[in-house]
Design an enzyme around this catalytic site. Sequence first.
Site, PDB file in Angstrom:
ATOM      1  N   GLU A 173       0.848  -1.189   0.000  1.00  0.00           N
ATOM      2  CA  GLU A 173       0.000   0.000   0.000  1.00  0.00           C
ATOM      3  C   GLU A 173       0.885   1.242   0.000  1.00  0.00           C
ATOM      4  OE1 GLU A 173      -3.398   0.251  -0.340  1.00  0.00           O
ATOM      5  OE2 GLU A 173      -2.538   2.219  -0.664  1.00  0.00           O
ATOM      6  N   LEU A 182      -0.601   4.511   0.064  1.00  0.00           N
ATOM      7  CA  LEU A 182      -1.338   5.715   0.490  1.00  0.00           C
ATOM      8  C   LEU A 182      -0.630   6.385   1.657  1.00  0.00           C
ATOM      9  CD1 LEU A 182      -2.965   5.439   3.427  1.00  0.00           C
ATOM     10  CD2 LEU A 182      -4.344   3.874   2.110  1.00  0.00           C
ATOM     11  N   ASN A 185       9.553   3.830   0.572  1.00  0.00           N
ATOM     12  CA  ASN A 185       9.565   4.597   1.822  1.00  0.00           C
ATOM     13  C   ASN A 185      10.974   5.089   2.157  1.00  0.00           C
ATOM     14  OD1 ASN A 185       6.893   4.683   2.315  1.00  0.00           O
ATOM     15  ND2 ASN A 185       6.856   3.139   3.924  1.00  0.00           N
ATOM     16  N   ALA A 186      11.978   4.260   1.884  1.00  0.00           N
ATOM     17  CA  ALA A 186      13.356   4.672   2.175  1.00  0.00           C
ATOM     18  C   ALA A 186      13.751   5.867   1.298  1.00  0.00           C
ATOM     19  CB  ALA A 186      14.313   3.502   1.941  1.00  0.00           C
ATOM     20  N   PHE A 187      13.361   5.830   0.026  1.00  0.00           N
ATOM     21  CA  PHE A 187      13.684   6.948  -0.875  1.00  0.00           C
ATOM     22  C   PHE A 187      12.976   8.231  -0.433  1.00  0.00           C
ATOM     23  CE2 PHE A 187      15.876   5.901  -5.007  1.00  0.00           C
ATOM     24  CZ  PHE A 187      16.405   4.701  -4.580  1.00  0.00           C
ATOM     25  N   CYS A 244       5.733   4.466   9.590  1.00  0.00           N
ATOM     26  CA  CYS A 244       6.336   3.676   8.510  1.00  0.00           C
ATOM     27  C   CYS A 244       7.798   3.982   8.213  1.00  0.00           C
ATOM     28  CB  CYS A 244       5.534   3.854   7.239  1.00  0.00           C
ATOM     29  SG  CYS A 244       3.827   3.384   7.482  1.00  0.00           S
ATOM     30  N   ARG A 259       2.161   8.262  16.039  1.00  0.00           N
ATOM     31  CA  ARG A 259       3.264   7.294  16.060  1.00  0.00           C
ATOM     32  C   ARG A 259       4.540   7.922  15.489  1.00  0.00           C
ATOM     33  NH1 ARG A 259       0.354   2.308  13.292  1.00  0.00           N
ATOM     34  NH2 ARG A 259      -0.692   4.041  12.246  1.00  0.00           N
TER      35      ARG A 259
HETATM   36  C1  UGA Z   1       4.262   7.260   4.042  1.00  0.00           C
HETATM   37  C2  UGA Z   1       4.418   7.242   2.520  1.00  0.00           C
HETATM   38  O1  UGA Z   1       4.366   8.580   2.006  1.00  0.00           O
HETATM   39  C3  UGA Z   1       3.309   6.419   1.870  1.00  0.00           C
HETATM   40  O2  UGA Z   1       3.520   6.330   0.467  1.00  0.00           O
HETATM   41  C4  UGA Z   1       3.306   5.017   2.473  1.00  0.00           C
HETATM   42  O3  UGA Z   1       2.261   4.231   1.958  1.00  0.00           O
HETATM   43  C5  UGA Z   1       3.136   5.133   3.986  1.00  0.00           C
HETATM   44  O4  UGA Z   1       4.215   5.923   4.532  1.00  0.00           O
HETATM   45  C6  UGA Z   1       3.146   3.752   4.571  1.00  0.00           C
HETATM   46  O5  UGA Z   1       4.144   3.044   4.415  1.00  0.00           O
HETATM   47  O6  UGA Z   1       2.134   3.347   5.140  1.00  0.00           O
HETATM   48  P1  UGA Z   1       2.743   8.623   5.761  1.00  0.00           P
HETATM   49  O7  UGA Z   1       3.750   8.170   6.771  1.00  0.00           O
HETATM   50  O8  UGA Z   1       1.306   8.417   6.037  1.00  0.00           O
HETATM   51  O9  UGA Z   1       3.047   7.929   4.347  1.00  0.00           O
HETATM   52  O10 UGA Z   1       2.927  10.204   5.527  1.00  0.00           O
HETATM   53  P2  UGA Z   1       3.951  11.094   4.662  1.00  0.00           P
HETATM   54  O11 UGA Z   1       3.155  12.093   3.937  1.00  0.00           O
HETATM   55  O12 UGA Z   1       4.879  10.279   3.877  1.00  0.00           O
HETATM   56  O13 UGA Z   1       4.758  11.864   5.804  1.00  0.00           O
HETATM   57  C7  UGA Z   1       5.710  11.218   6.639  1.00  0.00           C
HETATM   58  C8  UGA Z   1       6.449  12.227   7.469  1.00  0.00           C
HETATM   59  O14 UGA Z   1       7.326  13.011   6.655  1.00  0.00           O
HETATM   60  C9  UGA Z   1       5.550  13.231   8.189  1.00  0.00           C
HETATM   61  O15 UGA Z   1       6.030  13.458   9.489  1.00  0.00           O
HETATM   62  C10 UGA Z   1       5.674  14.480   7.323  1.00  0.00           C
HETATM   63  O16 UGA Z   1       5.404  15.650   8.028  1.00  0.00           O
HETATM   64  C11 UGA Z   1       7.121  14.375   6.908  1.00  0.00           C
HETATM   65  N1  UGA Z   1       7.426  15.138   5.680  1.00  0.00           N
HETATM   66  C12 UGA Z   1       6.827  14.839   4.510  1.00  0.00           C
HETATM   67  C13 UGA Z   1       8.369  16.174   5.730  1.00  0.00           C
HETATM   68  O17 UGA Z   1       8.951  16.453   6.801  1.00  0.00           O
HETATM   69  N2  UGA Z   1       8.665  16.868   4.580  1.00  0.00           N
HETATM   70  C14 UGA Z   1       8.081  16.572   3.397  1.00  0.00           C
HETATM   71  O18 UGA Z   1       8.400  17.240   2.386  1.00  0.00           O
HETATM   72  C15 UGA Z   1       7.138  15.547   3.360  1.00  0.00           C
END
Ligand code: UGA
Length: 449
Positions: free
Chosen positions: A143, A145, A207-209, A259, A329
Amino acid sequence: MAMIALKCPHIKVTVVDISQPRIDAWNSDELPIYEPGLDEVVKACRGKNLFFSTDVAGAIRESQMIFVSVNTPTKKTGLGSGKAADLTYWESAARTIAAESKDNKIIVEKSTVPVRTAEAIEKVLKRNCSDSNVQFDILSNPEFLAEGTAISDLTAPDRVLIGGKIENEAGQAAVDALAEVYANWVPKEQIITANLWSAELSKLAANAFLAQRISSINAMSALCEATGADVAQVAHSIGTDSRIGPKFLNASVGFGGSCFQKDILNLAYICECHGLKEVADYWYSVVGMNDYQKSRFVRRVVSAMFNTIRNKKIAMLGFAFKKDTGDTRETPAIDVGKGLIEDGAQLAIYDPQVKEDQIAYDMEGMMGNITCYKTAKEALQDAHAVTIMTEWDEFKSYDWKEIYDVMQKPAFVFDGRLILDHDHLREIGFIVYALGKPIDPFIKSAEGA
Ligand code: UGA
């Protein structure tokens, strides 16, 4: 599953869980998670072709396709502790499926799992099924999303990835069956098929990228502060290169969520297990940079406020790991909050979606230094400083002049998400620290620079 039910009215979807309270919540008017738009989708299908139940065995028996979406947290003890994925729940789900299956099933890995989990799960299924004629076809369908945008991500995904044993006929037929489900609303060219291991690894790699991009821009933010450059301008400039692209370049106080860290640690652990120490170290450094960013933020708050925050009221706006979710989390607010409390601060926390009992759970042992508020106004009253931890839109629309008037002076703003109008705040009289932006002369002199 709710989206599949919505887009495929001819398919019956039953979501099962062993937790009665959780299933009751899914059957109630107040869903157990906050996700914009989800309520409407669930309400449109529940009771028609979407059902929530604790009858796990019954649902297994009547299904042709089973999506396994159990927790795969990081192991807390034993071999690979702190890095490897804990597959306890996965294995127990597989044993239950094997015990209840009387006919062929397609098993879909939805949970994020280490590479080659499907192989192990297949063995568990085959060895535990009493009827040797029952055939299990395992697919990996990771997934992608993101929380807060789940409904739009699911409605129009960049791609759907299906991994299976495409080298044999049965495997290909299983892949086709799942592709047919998604084809009800996803254009065929966006449904990608791959072999099982590639699909499993692609999830960890994606996710790592993504996390690596954030750590890269956060590393730049530290250099920008040291040199007087502006990280937003750097991000914009590099993002216009189509090879780099503009998304996921927002410098922040650190990435959170259930994640990124878990998946990188898991990926690095897999590398270690294959003797690839240098590769593992490369990925560990992405997590290391994230930890550095959080502790750097704490150090900046303390040093800017004349090196003492003891007994000072510091308002924390936002506690969720990102906006539009109540999920906490791995939120950077936890580590930053702990760091500030270690230096003696009194935290006043306000988040539009996170409830006090969740904060008490996350900040166990520290609630003596924390007060949670139902409004930002109360949290900000008499505060010495405000830290922006989550990029909630409502923070931008506040009357910051009014806020300034009720705060202690000098009034500090530490913007860990770069969402506020910093020039406007300075005009009002705030001392502003904006991550990755040139440092205010006031802060420089407080730090003795
Ligand atoms: C992430 C991935 O984006 C999804 O594609 C993946 O499906 C999901 O993990 C998963 O494995 O379930 P998510 O953790 O819900 O999604 O949210 P993100 O939008 O990726 O944000 C993750 C963190 O990075 C947040 O703390 C956000 O604030 C931070 N972030 C994001 C930044 O600090 N800068 C950015 O430019 C983008």
